[in-house]
Design a protein around this motif. Structure first.
Motif, mmCIF file in Angstrom:
data_model
loop_
_atom_site.group_PDB
_atom_site.id
_atom_site.type_symbol
_atom_site.label_atom_id
_atom_site.label_comp_id
_atom_site.label_asym_id
_atom_site.label_seq_id
_atom_site.Cartn_x
_atom_site.Cartn_y
_atom_site.Cartn_z
ATOM 1 N N LYS A 150 0.824 -1.205 0.000
ATOM 2 C CA LYS A 150 0.000 0.000 0.000
ATOM 3 C C LYS A 150 0.862 1.261 0.000
ATOM 4 O O LYS A 150 0.698 2.165 0.822
ATOM 5 C CB LYS A 150 -0.952 -0.014 1.197
ATOM 6 N N ASN A 151 1.801 1.270 -0.919
ATOM 7 C CA ASN A 151 2.710 2.406 -1.083
ATOM 8 C C ASN A 151 2.936 2.618 -2.566
ATOM 9 O O ASN A 151 2.802 1.691 -3.369
ATOM 10 C CB ASN A 151 4.047 2.145 -0.393
ATOM 11 N N SER A 152 3.329 3.824 -2.928
ATOM 12 C CA SER A 152 3.565 4.130 -4.332
ATOM 13 C C SER A 152 4.794 3.384 -4.853
ATOM 14 O O SER A 152 5.642 2.929 -4.078
ATOM 15 C CB SER A 152 3.768 5.635 -4.518
ATOM 16 N N TRP A 153 4.881 3.277 -6.156
ATOM 17 C CA TRP A 153 6.012 2.578 -6.776
ATOM 18 C C TRP A 153 7.334 3.244 -6.406
ATOM 19 O O TRP A 153 8.336 2.575 -6.151
ATOM 20 C CB TRP A 153 5.819 2.535 -8.290
ATOM 21 N N GLN A 188 8.074 4.906 -3.674
ATOM 22 C CA GLN A 188 8.397 4.583 -2.288
ATOM 23 C C GLN A 188 8.921 3.148 -2.164
ATOM 24 O O GLN A 188 9.862 2.883 -1.426
ATOM 25 C CB GLN A 188 7.164 4.769 -1.405
ATOM 26 N N VAL A 189 8.292 2.235 -2.905
ATOM 27 C CA VAL A 189 8.722 0.835 -2.874
ATOM 28 C C VAL A 189 10.118 0.690 -3.456
ATOM 29 O O VAL A 189 10.956 -0.053 -2.928
ATOM 30 C CB VAL A 189 7.717 -0.051 -3.644
ATOM 31 N N LEU A 190 10.393 1.417 -4.533
ATOM 32 C CA LEU A 190 11.719 1.363 -5.151
ATOM 33 C C LEU A 190 12.791 1.842 -4.174
ATOM 34 O O LEU A 190 13.855 1.223 -4.049
ATOM 35 C CB LEU A 190 11.745 2.216 -6.415
ATOM 36 N N LEU A 191 12.514 2.904 -3.458
ATOM 37 C CA LEU A 191 13.464 3.420 -2.469
ATOM 38 C C LEU A 191 13.684 2.401 -1.356
ATOM 39 O O LEU A 191 14.817 2.141 -0.948
ATOM 40 C CB LEU A 191 12.935 4.733 -1.883
ATOM 41 N N ALA A 192 12.594 1.794 -0.878
ATOM 42 C CA ALA A 192 12.694 0.827 0.216
ATOM 43 C C ALA A 192 13.376 -0.463 -0.221
ATOM 44 O O ALA A 192 13.991 -1.147 0.601
ATOM 45 C CB ALA A 192 11.300 0.521 0.763
ATOM 46 N N PHE A 193 13.276 -0.789 -1.503
ATOM 47 C CA PHE A 193 13.862 -2.034 -2.014
ATOM 48 C C PHE A 193 15.354 -2.099 -1.712
ATOM 49 O O PHE A 193 15.893 -3.157 -1.343
ATOM 50 C CB PHE A 193 13.627 -2.140 -3.520
ATOM 51 N N TRP A 194 16.048 -0.982 -1.860
ATOM 52 C CA TRP A 194 17.496 -0.955 -1.623
ATOM 53 C C TRP A 194 17.850 -0.871 -0.144
ATOM 54 O O TRP A 194 19.012 -0.930 0.221
ATOM 55 C CB TRP A 194 18.116 0.234 -2.365
ATOM 56 N N GLN A 195 16.835 -0.735 0.705
ATOM 57 C CA GLN A 195 17.068 -0.638 2.145
ATOM 58 C C GLN A 195 16.384 -1.781 2.910
ATOM 59 O O GLN A 195 16.128 -1.678 4.101
ATOM 60 C CB GLN A 195 16.536 0.709 2.665
ATOM 61 N N ARG A 196 16.098 -2.873 2.209
ATOM 62 C CA ARG A 196 15.349 -3.979 2.821
ATOM 63 C C ARG A 196 16.070 -4.619 3.997
ATOM 64 O O ARG A 196 15.447 -5.066 4.957
ATOM 65 C CB ARG A 196 15.078 -5.061 1.781
ATOM 66 N N TYR A 197 17.368 -4.699 3.941
ATOM 67 C CA TYR A 197 18.131 -5.390 4.980
ATOM 68 C C TYR A 197 19.051 -4.401 5.684
ATOM 69 O O TYR A 197 19.624 -3.512 5.051
ATOM 70 C CB TYR A 197 18.962 -6.521 4.371
ATOM 71 N N ASN A 247 -5.201 0.575 -8.489
ATOM 72 C CA ASN A 247 -4.971 1.660 -7.535
ATOM 73 C C ASN A 247 -3.550 2.168 -7.758
ATOM 74 O O ASN A 247 -2.581 1.538 -7.338
ATOM 75 C CB ASN A 247 -5.139 1.150 -6.098
ATOM 76 N N THR A 248 -3.421 3.288 -8.411
ATOM 77 C CA THR A 248 -2.103 3.802 -8.803
ATOM 78 C C THR A 248 -1.257 4.254 -7.615
ATOM 79 O O THR A 248 -0.073 4.545 -7.779
ATOM 80 C CB THR A 248 -2.258 4.976 -9.792
ATOM 81 N N ASN A 249 -1.855 4.313 -6.430
ATOM 82 C CA ASN A 249 -1.096 4.679 -5.227
ATOM 83 C C ASN A 249 -0.468 3.455 -4.565
ATOM 84 O O ASN A 249 0.255 3.590 -3.580
ATOM 85 C CB ASN A 249 -1.996 5.394 -4.218
ATOM 86 N N TRP A 250 -0.780 2.272 -5.083
ATOM 87 C CA TRP A 250 -0.246 1.025 -4.556
ATOM 88 C C TRP A 250 0.725 0.400 -5.555
ATOM 89 O O TRP A 250 0.755 0.760 -6.731
ATOM 90 C CB TRP A 250 -1.358 0.029 -4.259
ATOM 91 N N THR A 251 1.491 -0.566 -5.052
ATOM 92 C CA THR A 251 2.430 -1.295 -5.902
ATOM 93 C C THR A 251 2.077 -2.774 -5.886
ATOM 94 O O THR A 251 1.834 -3.354 -4.825
ATOM 95 C CB THR A 251 3.881 -1.117 -5.403
#
Length: 216
Positions: free
Chosen positions: A12-15, A17-26, A120-124
């Protein structure tokens, strides 16, 4: 025969935001089995796509029945290659992962596409596929069944970890996870039980002493 898995997940986050978090997963509390991550290759293509390759080291606990067959020291860690392609024009992140050791025992290949949710374009939306195979004669079916069950469990943990990191990047991460809260409650219950046991022993000892004095 290869075991195949396909699934859809929504964040339930924008693409972006998800892209940014992807590189910070661990690291995160739900992915403690991931020990290290190293970038071994990265480039930006002429059409502005970001291509990366990372090496991940993860723990690789075997089921008990397999520990009787395979040396635990040789299967303790798994080395995973993760290739990723970020396409900012199409707004997609595509990842390919596979293990580079223990491949004869079990090979797990995964492909994920992170894209804007069409409803829902606000979700990924995450479109996930996986292939689990084994070439170990006599154990193929058992290993593949185990691999598929573990993969499904890891997907659930991965999603919780991703949600945790997303909340953290947005400043909404809880200071404590449910796991930590449950552990503290369990520890308190254990302490209470120990205290109750000691008190019961003390009362029993006093009662026995009084009873002894009564008969003297």
């Amino acid at each position: 025969m290869v075991k195949y898995f396909q699934g859809l997940n929504d964040l339930k986050n924008s693409w972006d935001q998800v892209l940014l978090a992807f590189w910070q997963r661990y690291p995160n509390p739900f992915s403690k089995h991931v020990l290290t991550e190293d970038i071994i290759y990265r480039e930006v293509t002429p059409d502005n796509r970001l291509i990366s390759r990372r090496l991940l080291t993860k723990t690789n606990r075997l089921p008990r029945w397999a520990e009787c067959i395979f040396p635990v020291s040789k299967t303790k860690c798994a080395y995973i290659i993760e290739d990723s392609i970020v396409d900012p024009e199409k707004r997609t992140l595509t990842t390919f992962t596979w293990n580079i050791n223990h491949a004869r025992l079990m090979m797990v290949e995964e492909r994920c596409v992170y894209k804007v949710n069409p409803e829902n374009t606000n979700w990924t939306q995450i479109v996930r596929e996986a292939w689990i195979s084994s070439s170990l004669f006599g154990f193929t079916r058992a290993i593949q069944e185990f691999g598929l069950a573990r993969f499904k469990s890891n997907v659930a943990k991965s999603m919780k970890g991703f949600e945790y990191v997303l909340a953290k990047t947005q400043g909404d991460a809880p200071s404590r996870t449910l796991v930590e809260t449950a552990k503290e409650a369990k520890d308190k219950a254990r302490e209470t039980a120990v205290a109750a046991t000691e008190k019961a022993k003390d009362l029993a000892s006093k009662a026995a002493s009084k009873k002894k004095q009564h008969y003297v």
